[in-house]
Design an enzyme around this catalytic site. Structure first.
Site, short mmCIF file in Angstrom:
data_model
loop_
_atom_site.label_atom_id
_atom_site.label_comp_id
_atom_site.label_asym_id
_atom_site.label_seq_id
_atom_site.Cartn_x
_atom_site.Cartn_y
_atom_site.Cartn_z
N THR A 1 -10.89 -0.95 2.66
CA THR A 1 -11.49 -1.69 1.55
C THR A 1 -12.97 -1.93 1.83
OG1 THR A 1 -9.40 -2.74 1.03
CG2 THR A 1 -11.39 -3.90 0.31
N GLN B 1 -5.91 7.67 2.55
CA GLN B 1 -4.54 8.17 2.56
C GLN B 1 -4.43 9.57 3.17
OE1 GLN B 1 -1.71 6.70 1.97
NE2 GLN B 1 -2.43 4.79 1.08
N HIS C 1 -4.61 1.60 9.79
CA HIS C 1 -3.19 1.28 9.65
C HIS C 1 -2.41 2.26 8.80
CE1 HIS C 1 -2.82 -0.87 5.62
NE2 HIS C 1 -4.13 -0.82 5.74
N CYS D 1 0.17 -1.97 -2.04
CA CYS D 1 -0.58 -2.48 -0.88
C CYS D 1 -1.33 -3.75 -1.27
CB CYS D 1 -1.52 -1.44 -0.28
SG CYS D 1 -2.32 -0.36 -1.44
N1 PLP Z 1 -8.05 3.28 -0.32
C1 PLP Z 1 -6.81 3.75 -0.50
C2 PLP Z 1 -6.61 5.05 -1.18
C3 PLP Z 1 -5.72 3.00 -0.04
O1 PLP Z 1 -4.48 3.46 -0.24
C4 PLP Z 1 -5.94 1.77 0.61
C5 PLP Z 1 -4.77 1.00 1.08
O2 PLP Z 1 -4.45 -0.02 0.82
C6 PLP Z 1 -7.27 1.34 0.79
C7 PLP Z 1 -8.29 2.11 0.31
C8 PLP Z 1 -7.59 0.04 1.49
O3 PLP Z 1 -7.49 0.17 2.88
P1 PLP Z 1 -7.29 -1.15 3.78
O4 PLP Z 1 -5.89 -1.61 3.59
O5 PLP Z 1 -7.57 -0.70 5.17
O6 PLP Z 1 -8.31 -2.14 3.30
#
Ligand code: PLP
Length: 373
Positions: A71, A166, A188, A311
């Protein structure tokens, strides 16, 4: 009860080697900015991880800026380039939620960006923009033609940011070959710890930082580094790069699972299945049975799947991804995401099919539900 964790796209199980490396790093004192030996030790651990993460995407280690996750990496790219953003309509919320000027570019029925519409949007933008295009979608696994997007964007002087969260560790990702200016990664999703990621940037010095303070990460991301998390990310990235070829076997498990589900219900929609996808992801509709109901029923049977892109704090919202692909809301509400990964086995796939079949018999077929259009 036989359990099956099939929600790797939300978060992958952490690799045992990562747990060991993170514990070791947690036990070692030192701030990477300190000049004494403790500090230098911490610095070495961070720089080693930088090389490991760079190795996963074949970039220069100097291009890697560690962040708190995917993010923040997406936020840093969009805000850091300081330009209006053109984003595919199926991007993650950490792109689409950008507070600056954002315009979405449509995708086709398979979920692939419409390159003509992109070109028209670049022409209309008037000023140099940033184009945001994900490498693989989090709900369907559909892989985007990132290189073609970058070539078009270049003709209009646009910067290109790619969300590789991803895709990394599941398909080959070569930063230079993609032709983009920056690439977001998250530990993660590939067997590393939560709360750590990276922005790989061609010219990190040109990024405007979104956090200011002590000037860490060469001024691109202030704040004392999450050394243990970064170490874990490095180890996970190295293992993911080493084991990438095993993803072909994971793809076979996924394909076989889909075939068996279709054997139960030939009309079960599998979104994006007609184009290139990650080997790990499957977005399957069970006509007439809401995704929330399915997720709970699967959970009762010890199987973890998710409703769309769960998520984001477990909320179930209508999928903007399936909406952008032209899927009717009634059908989109009945789609679940099944996602495999490094720890998946044939027994997991068997269990999924077993429970899917039982659910369809109990909740769908028995109620005389017709398959979705
Ligand atoms: N971009 C995509 C395509 C995701 O699937 C996610 C997952 O939640 C993120 C960004 C965000 O990553 P994070 O959980 O490390 O902030």
């Amino acid at each position: 009860m036989r359990q099956a964790y099939l929600d790797h796209s939300a978060t992958a199980p952490i690799r045992p080697e990562v747990i060991e490396a993170v514990s070791g790093a947690l036990g070692a004192t030192g701030n990477p900015s300190s000049v004494h030996r403790w500090g230098r030790g911490a610095r070495r651990r961070v720089e080693r991880a930088r090389e490991q993460v760079a190795g996963l995407v074949r970039s220069a280690p100097e291009s890697v800026v560690f962040t708190s996750g995917g993010t923040e990496a997406n936020n840093l790219a969009l805000q850091g380039f300081g330009r209006p953003v053109l984003a595919s309509a199926v991007e993650h919320e950490s792109i689409l939620g950008f507070r600056g000027r954002i315009r979405t570019v449509p995708v086709d029925r398979s979920g692939v960006i419409d390159l003509n519409a992109l070109e028209a949007a670049l022409q209309a933008a008037g000023a140099p923009a940033t184009v945001a295009i994900m490498l693989a979608n989090n709900e369907t696994g559909v892989v985007q033609p990132v290189r073609a997007v970058a070539e078009i964007a270049r003709r209009y002087g646009a910067a290109v940011h790619c969300d590789g969260v991803q895709a990394a560790g599941k398909i080959e990702v070569d930063f230079d070959a993609l032709g983009v200016d920056s690439l977001a990664l998250s530990a993660h999703k590939l067997g590393g710890p939560q709360g750590v990621g990276a922005l790989v940037a061609r010219a990190p010095e040109s990024l405007a930082p979104v956090a200011f303070g002590g000037g860490q990460e060469r001024g691109r991301r202030a704040g004392t580094e999450n050394v243990a998390g970064i170490v874990g990310f490095g180890v996970a990235a190295e293992i993911a790069a080493r084991d990438l070829r095993l993803m072909v076997d994971v793809g076979r498990l996924r394909d076989d699972m889909e075939k068996r589900v279709r054997g139960v219900l030939a009309e079960a929609p599998i979104y994006g299945a007609d184009v290139r996808r990650l080997p790990t992801t499957s977005c399957i509709g069970m006509p007439g049975v809401k995704a929330e109901t399915q997720v709970m029923a699967f959970d009762l049977e010890g199987v973890a799947v998710s409703a769309g892109s769960a998520c984001s704090s477990g909320k179930v919202r209508r999928s903007h991804v399936l909406g952008a692909m032209g899927v009717a809301p009634e059908a989109a509400e009945c789609a679940i995401r099944v996602s495999f990964g490094w720890s998946s086995t044939a027994a997991d796939a068997d269990r999924l099919v077993e429970v899917w079949t039982a659910l369809w018999t109990r909740l769908g077929a028995s109620r005389g539900l017709a398959p979705a259009a």
